[in-house]
Structure formats: C-alpha cells, structure tokens
Design an enzyme around this catalytic site. Structure first.
Site, PDB file in Angstrom:
ATOM      1  N   ARG A  34     -20.248  22.438  20.144  1.00  0.00           N
ATOM      2  CA  ARG A  34     -20.528  22.759  18.741  1.00  0.00           C
ATOM      3  C   ARG A  34     -21.300  24.068  18.593  1.00  0.00           C
ATOM      4  NH1 ARG A  34     -22.471  16.956  16.970  1.00  0.00           N
ATOM      5  NH2 ARG A  34     -20.506  15.818  16.901  1.00  0.00           N
ATOM      6  N   ARG A  38     -22.269  24.444  12.716  1.00  0.00           N
ATOM      7  CA  ARG A  38     -23.188  24.197  11.616  1.00  0.00           C
ATOM      8  C   ARG A  38     -24.537  24.891  11.732  1.00  0.00           C
ATOM      9  NH1 ARG A  38     -22.893  17.833  12.043  1.00  0.00           N
ATOM     10  NH2 ARG A  38     -23.025  18.449  14.237  1.00  0.00           N
ATOM     11  N   ARG A  47     -17.738  28.896   5.606  1.00  0.00           N
ATOM     12  CA  ARG A  47     -17.275  27.570   5.195  1.00  0.00           C
ATOM     13  C   ARG A  47     -17.412  27.321   3.696  1.00  0.00           C
ATOM     14  NH1 ARG A  47     -17.337  22.926   7.774  1.00  0.00           N
ATOM     15  NH2 ARG A  47     -16.748  22.198   5.702  1.00  0.00           N
ATOM     16  N   ASP A  83     -11.019  20.371  15.406  1.00  0.00           N
ATOM     17  CA  ASP A  83     -11.597  19.040  15.266  1.00  0.00           C
ATOM     18  C   ASP A  83     -10.678  18.063  15.986  1.00  0.00           C
ATOM     19  OD1 ASP A  83     -13.812  17.514  13.441  1.00  0.00           O
ATOM     20  OD2 ASP A  83     -12.035  16.260  13.704  1.00  0.00           O
ATOM     21  N   TYR A 158     -11.175   6.134  15.613  1.00  0.00           N
ATOM     22  CA  TYR A 158     -11.125   6.628  14.235  1.00  0.00           C
ATOM     23  C   TYR A 158      -9.984   5.988  13.457  1.00  0.00           C
ATOM     24  CZ  TYR A 158     -14.619  10.248  15.069  1.00  0.00           C
ATOM     25  OH  TYR A 158     -15.783  10.912  15.341  1.00  0.00           O
TER      26      TYR A 158
END
Length: 361
Positions: A34, A38, A47, A83, A158
């Site tokens: 990552r 973020r 974003r 992702d 998921y």
C-alpha cells in the site's frame, strides 16, 4: 500461455530482484505494501477526481499512482496500483469499493447455482491493466514492477461474505459443510487468478505477489485440505514464466511452511520465491518454517511509523538485524517491508526517512 508482449526486462542492478533470487543485493531492498495510496497527499488529490474502482481501470491513472511512491520515497520496487477485486469485476461480478468499508458484493455467492453462474475473466475487461503495465515498464527505468492478485481463498471470502468480515463465518461454513461446492468455487477463482496474473506477466511485470490476506483465519489442517491445492495450482501454472513470486498473508505464522510449499509446487530449479511475514512472527522463526531456498519479506508493524521517528528507527534496525539472522539461518534473502499495508494516517516523511535508513544499513 501467450508469448509475453514485452521481452522480460534484465535488471541486474535491482536490489529487490537480487534478494528474492537468493543473490547478495547491493543494499537491503525496501518497498511497502500500500505504498501507492492513502498516506500520500498527491494520491488523495488525484482520488478526488476518480473513484477507487474507476481509477483501477484507467491506465494513465494507474501509472501515475504507481509512480508516486517511487518519486517520493525512492523504494526499490513498484507495485501495480490495483485492487484484489478487479478480476472479479472483470468477470462480471457486480461490486463496488465503498470508502471506509472495502469491497461490497451486490449478490453474494451462497449456493451451487451462484457458483455455476460465475463467468471466467474477460480478457478485454483487463486490457486497461495491461496497458498500465506497459506504460509503467517504460517509465520505471531500473525499478522493477510487481504485479499482484488476490489468492482464491481471499477472493472467495469476499464473494461469500458479501464484503469484509471479521470471522469469515459464512465462508468457513461453506468450506466445511459443502466441500463439493467449495472446491467448485475455488477452481473457478483459481482460473480467474491465473488469468489475471498471466495478463500482467505478459504485459511486462517483473515479479508477482499473491495476497491471501485472510488465510490466517484458518487452521493448518483446514488450509491444507481446502486451500493449499488451489493456491499450489496458481503458482505451478505461473512458474513457467520464470518471474519471482511472493506469497503473503496476515496472521499466517502456522501456515508459513504450507504457503512456501505452495510456492514451490512445479517450480523450476533455482526459481525465485519469497514468503511475506507479518509482524507477529520473527524472521528467524519464519526461516525455520519455510521451504529451503525461500526468501523472506517483512516485517515492521505498520503501526510503528505512527509512533514517531525514534521508535521507527529502533524497530527498523531490529528488523534488518532479524533479517540478517534469518539469512544465516537459511533464508535465501530478505526484503524489508511492513507486516501489512501502510496505514492511512502514516506520515509520508517518516516512510521516506525509513527507506533512507534501511538503505544505509
């Protein structure tokens, strides 16, 4: 498999590729899971104009986000911005990545009919990902590019849960009570993972990492029975490409031997393999659990950079020392990383200092 669209790059000076291949690198290589994301203000600014899922399918955006931590931190490898649910979307699964929640599946897979209705990966749907890889191969110079995908079990969790889950109760219930349906689902997801990673390799990535993020929820016996055969098929099929491959999970101390065994299935002699180790397990202990000839990646606690530089420096030095002892204990090499992904509140300046420190050691 198709012939690679790009000839395999020769990057003899890459510390990352040297470490995962069992050669002596010029310095301890470092990159962060990552790292493109973020914690970076330039990422957050970009974003504001693109949703997460939209960004994953726009080649120029993928390229820019992937390059941001290379420019800022000087890390030794780039990891493709994407992702793990991207191949699900490319196979027609209706889903969204909800801010502060994660992937949410519109119609969870709960019955045999749901599994039967699942479609294979549409090659055209992942063409933007291949285009992004091609752009990056041209832009990265001597920095290797890591492609990635979610492992079949994590994708299944998921799909069955409908989104993120703490206990993975529905997933494990299907696995244990309906083994026929479970293995049918895992076969389809294995095909999906192989197809997605093959597209990245054919487009020119220099290495791959398979994230089995939630495998640590399983006992070793359940992992061997219900997951290992499918993960092994992923690596065995992709081994023909000859690229270095890393297998990563969270909370997988008891599974490290089996996970490295999955990597070695069908491997060519001397092929580069690595296992990611989270912060709960020392690298020396991990070296004793994995298959011979396996490099290790990790394993600074992602929370530590939030504790300030003095704490981060001490902990980073300890990880580098642990990595050296792990190599002495038989690990093929050590790549410095976090034990999981960069947390959103991490100060990017601390990460830049961390890279410089590791390189100096």
């Amino acid at each position: 498999m198709n012939t690679p669209a790009h000839p395999r790059r020769e990057l003899p000076g890459s510390p990352y590729l040297a470490a995962v291949s069992g050669r002596k690198p010029s310095r301890v290589p470092v990159w962060f899971m990552r790292q493109a994301g973020r914690s970076l203000p330039e990422y957050r600014e970009l974003r504001e104009r693109h949703s997460m899922l939209q960004a994953c399918f726009e080649p120029e955006v993928v390229c820019e986000i992937t390059l941001q931590p290379i420019r800022r931190h000087g890390v030794d490898a780039a990891i493709l911005f994407s992702d793990i649910v991207v191949p699900l979307r490319a196979a027609g699964v209706e889903l969204d990545i909800v801010p502060d929640v994660g992937p949410v599946i519109a119609q969870p897979v709960r019955a045999a009919a749901d599994i039967d209705a699942m479609k294979p990966l549409d090659p055209q749907a992942v063409q933007p990902v291949s285009e992004a890889v091609s752009l990056l191969v041209g832009a990265l110079g001597e920095v290797p590019l890591i492609g990635f995908a979610g492992a079949p079990f994590t994708l299944a969790s998921y799909l069955v849960e409908g989104g993120p889950s703490r206990n993975h109760a529905r997933t494990k219930a299907m696995m244990l009570a309906e083994p026929h349906s479970w293995h049918a689902l895992m076969e389809k997801l294995t095909d999906l993972t192989i197809a997605f990673l093959s597209a990245q390799i054919e487009a020119g990535v220099d290495a791959i990492q398979v994230f089995d993020s939630w495998a640590g929820t399983l006992s070793l016996a359940d992992y061997r029975q219900s997951v290992l055969p499918h993960s092994s098929r992923v690596f065995a099929t992709l081994s023909q490409h000859g690229v270095p491959m890393t297998h990563f999970g969270v909370g997988t101390a008891e599974l490290l031997g089996a996970m490295s065994g999955a990597l070695k299935t069908g491997m060519r002699p001397g092929q580069a393999t690595a296992v990611g180790v989270d912060w709960r397990t020392s690298l020396v202990d991990a070296a004793a659990r994995v298959e011979p000839g396996t490099a290790l990646q990790g394993n600074l606690d992602p929370v530590i950079p939030l504790a300030g530089w003095p704490v981060t420096e001490r902990a980073a030095r300890a990880v580098v020392d642990d990595g050296r002892r792990a190599i002495d204990a038989g690990a093929a090499g050590h790549v410095f990383n976090l034990g999981h992904g960069v947390l959103p509140d991490t100060d990017p300046g601390v990460l830049t200092e961390l890279v410089a420190l590791v390189h100096s050691l």
